[in-house]
Design a protein around this motif. Structure first.
Motif, PDB file in Angstrom:
ATOM      1  N   GLU A  63     -21.737  52.727  31.751  1.00 58.70           N
ATOM      2  CA  GLU A  63     -22.330  52.901  30.547  1.00 58.70           C
ATOM      3  C   GLU A  63     -23.232  51.614  30.627  1.00 58.70           C
ATOM      4  OE1 GLU A  63     -19.950  52.913  27.028  1.00 58.70           O
ATOM      5  OE2 GLU A  63     -19.192  51.127  27.184  1.00 58.70           O
ATOM      6  N   ALA A  64     -24.448  51.624  29.690  1.00 63.30           N
ATOM      7  CA  ALA A  64     -25.190  50.348  29.965  1.00 63.30           C
ATOM      8  C   ALA A  64     -25.364  49.897  28.534  1.00 63.30           C
ATOM      9  CB  ALA A  64     -26.549  50.793  30.489  1.00 63.30           C
ATOM     10  N   PHE A  65     -25.724  48.537  28.360  1.00 60.67           N
ATOM     11  CA  PHE A  65     -26.255  47.849  27.223  1.00 60.67           C
ATOM     12  C   PHE A  65     -27.099  46.625  27.554  1.00 60.67           C
ATOM     13  CE2 PHE A  65     -22.155  45.711  28.217  1.00 60.67           C
ATOM     14  CZ  PHE A  65     -22.373  44.564  28.005  1.00 60.67           C
ATOM     15  N   ALA A  66     -27.964  46.488  26.703  1.00 59.16           N
ATOM     16  CA  ALA A  66     -29.233  45.475  26.856  1.00 59.16           C
ATOM     17  C   ALA A  66     -28.670  44.129  26.463  1.00 59.16           C
ATOM     18  CB  ALA A  66     -30.530  45.981  25.974  1.00 59.16           C
ATOM     19  N   LEU A  67     -29.465  43.090  27.078  1.00 54.30           N
ATOM     20  CA  LEU A  67     -29.254  41.828  26.636  1.00 54.30           C
ATOM     21  C   LEU A  67     -30.418  41.503  25.619  1.00 54.30           C
ATOM     22  CD1 LEU A  67     -28.495  40.282  30.171  1.00 54.30           C
ATOM     23  CD2 LEU A  67     -26.829  40.954  28.141  1.00 54.30           C
ATOM     24  N   LEU A  68     -30.068  41.221  24.557  1.00 55.96           N
ATOM     25  CA  LEU A  68     -31.173  41.105  23.377  1.00 55.96           C
ATOM     26  C   LEU A  68     -32.269  39.788  23.833  1.00 55.96           C
ATOM     27  CD1 LEU A  68     -29.079  41.498  20.036  1.00 55.96           C
ATOM     28  CD2 LEU A  68     -30.312  43.111  21.259  1.00 55.96           C
ATOM     29  N   ASN A  70     -33.407  39.248  26.662  1.00 55.07           N
ATOM     30  CA  ASN A  70     -34.048  39.461  27.807  1.00 55.07           C
ATOM     31  C   ASN A  70     -34.538  40.806  28.133  1.00 55.07           C
ATOM     32  OD1 ASN A  70     -34.967  38.016  30.171  1.00 55.07           O
ATOM     33  ND2 ASN A  70     -33.251  39.030  31.410  1.00 55.07           N
ATOM     34  N   THR A  71     -34.649  41.543  27.080  1.00 57.57           N
ATOM     35  CA  THR A  71     -35.165  42.871  26.958  1.00 57.57           C
ATOM     36  C   THR A  71     -36.300  43.157  26.026  1.00 57.57           C
ATOM     37  OG1 THR A  71     -32.993  43.589  27.328  1.00 57.57           O
ATOM     38  CG2 THR A  71     -34.522  45.378  26.852  1.00 57.57           C
ATOM     39  N   ALA A  98     -25.923  49.089  21.944  1.00 56.03           N
ATOM     40  CA  ALA A  98     -26.476  48.570  23.206  1.00 56.03           C
ATOM     41  C   ALA A  98     -27.952  47.513  22.816  1.00 56.03           C
ATOM     42  CB  ALA A  98     -26.983  49.732  24.074  1.00 56.03           C
ATOM     43  N   PHE A  99     -28.683  48.123  22.101  1.00 52.28           N
ATOM     44  CA  PHE A  99     -30.146  47.596  21.647  1.00 52.28           C
ATOM     45  C   PHE A  99     -30.288  47.260  20.343  1.00 52.28           C
ATOM     46  CE2 PHE A  99     -30.979  49.928  25.646  1.00 52.28           C
ATOM     47  CZ  PHE A  99     -31.841  49.333  26.228  1.00 52.28           C
ATOM     48  N   SER A 100     -29.533  47.507  19.643  1.00 56.83           N
ATOM     49  CA  SER A 100     -29.116  47.335  18.013  1.00 56.83           C
ATOM     50  C   SER A 100     -29.675  45.916  17.618  1.00 56.83           C
ATOM     51  CB  SER A 100     -27.681  47.248  17.531  1.00 56.83           C
ATOM     52  OG  SER A 100     -27.760  47.264  16.035  1.00 56.83           O
ATOM     53  N   GLY A 101     -30.788  45.936  16.782  1.00 54.25           N
ATOM     54  CA  GLY A 101     -31.456  45.020  16.260  1.00 54.25           C
ATOM     55  C   GLY A 101     -32.372  44.041  17.114  1.00 54.25           C
ATOM     56  N   ASN A 102     -32.666  44.712  18.198  1.00 52.25           N
ATOM     57  CA  ASN A 102     -33.583  44.141  19.119  1.00 52.25           C
ATOM     58  C   ASN A 102     -35.083  44.394  18.607  1.00 52.25           C
ATOM     59  OD1 ASN A 102     -35.683  44.117  21.353  1.00 52.25           O
ATOM     60  ND2 ASN A 102     -33.974  44.044  22.837  1.00 52.25           N
ATOM     61  N   TRP A 103     -35.859  43.465  18.519  1.00 52.03           N
ATOM     62  CA  TRP A 103     -37.048  43.652  17.754  1.00 52.03           C
ATOM     63  C   TRP A 103     -38.428  43.291  18.671  1.00 52.03           C
ATOM     64  CZ3 TRP A 103     -39.913  38.743  18.321  1.00 52.03           C
ATOM     65  CH2 TRP A 103     -39.180  37.793  18.876  1.00 52.03           C
ATOM     66  N   LYS A 104     -37.869  43.253  20.232  1.00 56.22           N
ATOM     67  CA  LYS A 104     -38.961  43.108  21.102  1.00 56.22           C
ATOM     68  C   LYS A 104     -39.304  44.254  21.860  1.00 56.22           C
ATOM     69  CE  LYS A 104     -37.562  38.364  22.248  1.00 56.22           C
ATOM     70  NZ  LYS A 104     -37.169  37.628  23.404  1.00 56.22           N
ATOM     71  N   VAL A 119     -23.212  55.014  19.187  1.00 55.34           N
ATOM     72  CA  VAL A 119     -23.149  54.754  17.812  1.00 55.34           C
ATOM     73  C   VAL A 119     -24.049  53.485  17.673  1.00 55.34           C
ATOM     74  CG1 VAL A 119     -21.977  54.001  15.803  1.00 55.34           C
ATOM     75  CG2 VAL A 119     -21.110  55.768  17.202  1.00 55.34           C
ATOM     76  N   SER A 120     -25.220  53.355  16.808  1.00 58.18           N
ATOM     77  CA  SER A 120     -26.049  52.380  16.528  1.00 58.18           C
ATOM     78  C   SER A 120     -26.648  51.807  17.709  1.00 58.18           C
ATOM     79  CB  SER A 120     -25.352  51.297  15.756  1.00 58.18           C
ATOM     80  OG  SER A 120     -24.807  51.657  14.610  1.00 58.18           O
ATOM     81  N   ALA A 121     -26.849  52.598  18.703  1.00 55.18           N
ATOM     82  CA  ALA A 121     -27.242  52.137  19.856  1.00 55.18           C
ATOM     83  C   ALA A 121     -28.886  51.591  19.817  1.00 55.18           C
ATOM     84  CB  ALA A 121     -27.381  53.416  21.168  1.00 55.18           C
ATOM     85  N   PHE A 122     -29.719  51.898  19.096  1.00 55.15           N
ATOM     86  CA  PHE A 122     -30.956  51.462  18.949  1.00 55.15           C
ATOM     87  C   PHE A 122     -31.378  51.283  17.389  1.00 55.15           C
ATOM     88  CE2 PHE A 122     -31.162  54.079  22.675  1.00 55.15           C
ATOM     89  CZ  PHE A 122     -31.791  53.187  23.641  1.00 55.15           C
ATOM     90  N   GLU A 123     -30.216  51.091  16.604  1.00 56.02           N
ATOM     91  CA  GLU A 123     -30.464  50.822  15.192  1.00 56.02           C
ATOM     92  C   GLU A 123     -31.159  49.622  14.916  1.00 56.02           C
ATOM     93  OE1 GLU A 123     -27.765  50.971  10.979  1.00 56.02           O
ATOM     94  OE2 GLU A 123     -26.938  50.573  12.991  1.00 56.02           O
ATOM     95  N   GLU A 124     -32.177  49.703  13.937  1.00 60.26           N
ATOM     96  CA  GLU A 124     -32.886  48.516  13.568  1.00 60.26           C
ATOM     97  C   GLU A 124     -33.685  48.040  14.787  1.00 60.26           C
ATOM     98  OE1 GLU A 124     -31.852  46.297  10.205  1.00 60.26           O
ATOM     99  OE2 GLU A 124     -29.588  47.146  10.782  1.00 60.26           O
ATOM    100  N   CYS A 125     -34.215  48.762  15.718  1.00 58.61           N
ATOM    101  CA  CYS A 125     -35.184  48.365  16.783  1.00 58.61           C
ATOM    102  C   CYS A 125     -36.508  48.455  16.011  1.00 58.61           C
ATOM    103  CB  CYS A 125     -35.072  49.267  17.925  1.00 58.61           C
ATOM    104  SG  CYS A 125     -33.550  48.845  19.136  1.00 58.61           S
ATOM    105  N   SER A 126     -37.002  47.375  15.555  1.00 55.38           N
ATOM    106  CA  SER A 126     -38.138  47.409  14.471  1.00 55.38           C
ATOM    107  C   SER A 126     -39.529  47.600  15.072  1.00 55.38           C
ATOM    108  CB  SER A 126     -38.123  46.261  13.370  1.00 55.38           C
ATOM    109  OG  SER A 126     -38.200  45.114  14.459  1.00 55.38           O
TER     110      SER A 126
END
Length: 467
Positions: A63-68, A70-71, A98-104, A119-126
């Motif tokens: 399973e994958a998750f992002a580094l905030l 560097n993504t 995984a990407f939660s809170g990422n603004w980039k 759950v919340s994988a992309f939550e608040e990716c503005s």
């Protein structure tokens, strides 16, 4: 002094011994729990944008998750990754948060190997404005895309069978949605607060609309309900902009506040299958002018229409069974709040199957006017020559027709005058329209005579109040 030094050395040695099992048990390449970094092509990279965790071996999956830190920009999740030892793994899940809170991140493409978005994988990716999902995905977790305020549209593949609670809630720019055909339940709050969502077609297999599913969708003016729908739960369409509602036959219950404060709603058509309407179901629908209610309804809560403008709301009870006595409407009528009873009317009708064809009818609203809708079809080799209402021809072929109805005020024990609908059907095999006799049969003349007498009629009755 020497004793203290010995004591310190013994404590350090004991601590080292305690750590040895943890060190020796740390997962390595090819083992469950092994974590490593990869780039977007799936190759090992110390500065890659993804961390992956081995979730199983044989088959190998991660399973994958992002580094905030560097993504950013346009991201494509790889379908397969390889560790430093050369072991290959299929990427089957996007981890929780995984990407939660990422603004980039602006855009994400997820491959068909991924079956689950956590759950919340992309939550608040503005900044996320584009998401591409591939066929193969089956589950979207709770809050997965909640508050992705730049997301404008989403097409969910047909392989998806579960969308979690509030998965797309508060996506304030979301204007278009394509839902999967295999979805049977629309979970709680899935599109809650999506103010720019304006037109939704629900999939045919959907049976239940969850609580708050479209609540606060202030721009939602049109929705197509599927034939298999049975339940609409509490607050499902609160504060929407719906203008007309026609619920399919099969819906059995409408929960509390389901359509509360739809101030643009003008007409509502409820099906004969409906057994209950809960508190404030249509309360504060101030533009409501006409509602069709089947006399089969089990209960209407006294506050169901609270706050509606009674002076312009007409309530029409209808019966499909050609009831001649209006007393069958008494139960449903008496459920109404007293302020609406003065605006209650009744219509009564039914259908019969003609030979060599079918005729079905229902009552529906055209704008705010109740009309009879009639569908006529014939078997192969036959044709319709006339569709009539009280000997007035309203059509000359198969198809759908509407006919105006005049509701009459309810009066217990009263009767309604009939209107008769009929369809004339002929055999197309004869130039004169007569059925052709079969060949090679001694009984042909008698059968031919019998067939000549075939006609089809369907009786559709509307009874007006007799003095």
């Amino acid at each position: 002094m020497i004793r203290n030094k010995i004591r310190i050395l013994l404590i350090a040695a004991a601590a080292a011994l305690l750590l040895l099992p943890a060190i020796s048990l740390a997962a390595g390449p090819g083992e469950v729990g092994y974590v490593f970094r990869v780039n977007q092509s799936g190759a090992v990279s110390n500065d890659g944008p993804f961390k992956v965790t081995v979730t199983s071996v044989n088959p190998n999956t991660v399973e994958a998750f992002a580094l905030l830190d560097n993504t950013s920009g346009w991201i494509t999740v790889p379908a397969e990754v390889k560790d430093a030892a050369g072991n290959k793994y299929a990427v089957t899940a996007i981890a929780d948060k995984a990407f939660s809170g990422n603004w980039k991140v602006n855009s994400v493409t997820i491959p068909g190997s991924v079956t689950k978005i956590g759950v919340s994988a992309f939550e608040e990716c503005s900044a996320l404005n584009s998401v591409t999902l591939a066929n193969g995905l089956t589950q979207i977790g709770n809050y997965a895309f909640r508050k992705c305020k730049a997301l404008r549209g989403i097409s969910i593949p047909d392989s998806v069978t579960q969308i979690g609670m509030y998965a797309f809630a508060n996506c304030s720019e979301l204007a278009s949605v394509s839902l999967p055909s295999g979805l049977t339940v629309l979970n709680t709050g899935v599109f809650n607060g999506c103010g720019k969502l304006n037109n939704v077609r629900l999939p045919n297999g959907l049976t239940q609309i969850g609580g708050y599913a479209f609540a606060e969708c202030s721009g939602l003016s049109s929705i197509t309900f599927p034939d298999g729908l049975t339940k609409i739960l509490n607050y499902a369409f609160r504060n929407c902009a719906l203008t007309d509602i026609a619920l399919p036959d099969g819906v059995t219950s409408i929960d509390k506040y389901a359509f509360y404060h739809n101030t643009s709603l003008q007409t509502v058509s409820l099906p004969p299958s409906l057994s209950s309407m809960s508190t404030y179901a249509f309360a504060n629908c101030t533009a409501l002018t006409c509602i069709l209610i089947p006399d089969t309804i089990g209960s209407i809560n006294s506050s169901a229409f609270s706050g509606c403008t009674t002076s312009k709301l007409n309530v029409i009870f209808y019966d499909r069974n050609k009831t001649s006595a209006m007393s069958s409407f008494a139960k449903a009528y008496n459920m109404l709040p007293s302020g609406l009873k003065k605006n209650a009317f009744c219509v009564s009708f039914g259908t019969e199957r003609p030979a060599n064809g079918t005729l079905s009818a229902d009552i529906r609203l055209v704008g705010s006017t109740p009309r009879c809708g009639v569908d006529v079809s014939v078997n192969d080799g036959y044709a319709v020559t006339a569709v009539k209402a009280n000997d007035e021809t309203i059509g000359t072929e198969s198809g759908h027709y509407t006919y105006g109805l005049t509701p009459v005020a309810w009066s217990e024990g009263g009767t309604l005058a009939p209107v008769v609908f009929s369809a004339d059907i002929i055999n197309k095999g004869s130039p004169s329209g007569d059925p052709l006799p079969p060949t090679g049969d001694a009984s042909a003349p008698l059968l031919w005579l019998t067939l000549c007498l075939l006609s089809a009629s369907a009786v559709f009755t509307l009874r007006r109040k007799r003095s």
